[in-house]
Enzyme design. Structure first.
Site, mmCIF file in Angstrom:
data_model
loop_
_atom_site.group_PDB
_atom_site.id
_atom_site.type_symbol
_atom_site.label_atom_id
_atom_site.label_comp_id
_atom_site.label_asym_id
_atom_site.label_seq_id
_atom_site.Cartn_x
_atom_site.Cartn_y
_atom_site.Cartn_z
ATOM 1 N N SER A 1 -2.005 -0.910 -1.386
ATOM 2 C CA SER A 1 -3.287 -0.745 -2.072
ATOM 3 C C SER A 1 -3.147 0.311 -3.158
ATOM 4 C CB SER A 1 -4.359 -0.317 -1.068
ATOM 5 O OG SER A 1 -5.531 0.121 -1.724
ATOM 6 N N TYR B 1 -6.828 5.105 5.845
ATOM 7 C CA TYR B 1 -6.404 3.816 5.287
ATOM 8 C C TYR B 1 -5.414 4.020 4.147
ATOM 9 C CZ TYR B 1 -6.661 -0.628 2.762
ATOM 10 O OH TYR B 1 -6.342 -1.801 2.115
ATOM 11 N N LYS C 1 -1.328 2.845 3.729
ATOM 12 C CA LYS C 1 -0.797 2.059 2.623
ATOM 13 C C LYS C 1 0.311 2.815 1.882
ATOM 14 C CE LYS C 1 -3.150 -1.584 3.433
ATOM 15 N NZ LYS C 1 -2.450 -2.782 3.962
#
Length: 271
Positions: free
Chosen positions: A165, A181, A185
Site C-alpha cells: 500500500s 496496517y 505493508k
C-alpha cells in the site's frame, strides 16, 4: 560468465504485445473473491491464465469463478484459511492437481481490520489486534509463497506479486488509526525484497503499492468526508479502477515484465 548474459548493445529492441499474454499460465489469487483480488483474478483470466480463486467465503468464491467461466476462461475456487500452513499447502496441491503447475502467485489477502482484529489509535489496540494484523497481512503472504515456491523451482519459472500500500511509503504522515496496517505493508515491502534476493533467478518477486481504489467494502463503510479527503490527495483527480490494478498485475506477471524484479510498483495516480 555466460555470453548470453551480456546483451548486444547494437541490437534493435524487440517488443510485442503478445508479451503481455498469460496464455496457458496458472495463477493463484489469494483474497480473490472480493475487492482488489477479484479485479486481479479477472485480469489474469482475461489475459489467458487459468485462475485459482482463493479466499474464506465459499459463496463469494463461487460467484467470481462463475463470472470468469462465463467469459470462457478456466477457474477453480478453493476456500482457504490463509493463516493456516496446512490449509495453504492443501490449496497449492489442489491447484497443481487441477492445472498441473503454478506460474503466478498473487498475495492479496489482507486488510486494515477484520473479524479477528480492529483498527484504531495505537493506545486503543490490544496485543491481539496488533498480532492478528500481521498474521493476516504478512504471515499469509509468507505461507502462500513458501508453499508455492517448490513447484516454481521445479518448473524453473515463477512470479510472485505481493500487495502492499502507499501507506507503507513516506509520502505523508500515517493516518490516525492506520498505523499498524501501514506497518504490515512496510513489512510486505521488505519481505518482497528478501524473497526476490533468495529465490532469483528462477522466481521473480515484486509488490504493488496500491493507492485509493473503491472496493465494495470501502463503498459500504467509508464516510463521505473521508472519501473526499482521499480524492483530494490524488493528482489525476480520480480513484483507481479495476482495469488499473489488473493491468499492473498482468504486466508484472507477464513476459513484458521479465526484467522487473525485487521492485515496488507505486500505483496511486500521483499523491
Amino acid at each position: 560468465m555466460d555470453e548470453k548474459q551480456i546483451p548486444d548493445p547494437e541490437a534493435i529492441p524487440q517488443f510485442s504485445l503478445s508479451d503481455y499474454s498469460l496464455t496457458d499460465r496458472v495463477a493463484i489469487v489469494s483474497g480473490g473473491s472480493d475487492g482488489i483480488g477479484r479485479m486481479i483474478a479477472h485480469g489474469f483470466a482475461d489475459a489467458g491464465a487459468k485462475v485459482a480463486v482463493v479466499a474464506r467465503g465459499e459463496e463469494k468464491i463461487a460467484k467470481v469463478v462463475s463470472e470468469i467461466k462465463a467469459k470462457g476462461h478456466q477457474a477453480i475456487g478453493v476456500p482457504t484459511d490463509a493463516t493456516s500452513p496446512e490449509a495453504v499447502e492443501k490449496t497449492v496441491k489442489e491447484t497443481i492437481a487441477a492445472f498441473g503447475r503454478i506460474d503466478i502467485l498473487m498475495n492479496v489477502v489482507g486488510g486494515s481490520q477484520g473479524p479477528t482484529f480492529k483498527r484504531g489509535p495505537l493506545l486503543e489496540l490490544s496485543k491481539e489486534d496488533f498480532n492478528e494484523a500481521f498474521n493476516i497481512n504478512v504471515t499469509s503472504a509468507f505461507l502462500f509463497s513458501k508453499a508455492a515456491v517448490p513447484q516454481m523451482m521445479t518448473q524453473k519459472h515463477g512470479v510472485i506479486i505481493n500487495m502492499a500500500s502507499i501507506g507503507a511509503r513516506d509520502y505523508r504522515l500515517p493516518e490516525p488509526g492506520m498505523s499498524v496496517y501501514n506497518m504490515t505493508k512496510a513489512a510486505i515491502m521488505h519481505l518482497t525484497r528478501s524473497m526476490a534476493k533468495e529465490w532469483a533467478p528462477n522466481i521473480r518477486v515484486n509488490c504493488i503499492n496500491a493507492g485509493h481504489f473503491i472496493t465494495p467494502r470501502r463503498a459500504r463503510t467509508e464516510l463521505p468526508e473521508r472519501r473526499a479527503r482521499s480524492l483530494a490527495e490524488i493528482e489525476i483527480n480520480r480513484f483507481g479502477t479495476p482495469g488499473d490494478i489488473a493491468g499492473a498485475a498482468v504486466f508484472i506477471a507477464s513476459d513484458a515484465g521479465a526484467f522487473f524484479n525485487g521492485s515496488y510498483l507505486d500505483l496511486h495516480g500521483g499523491t
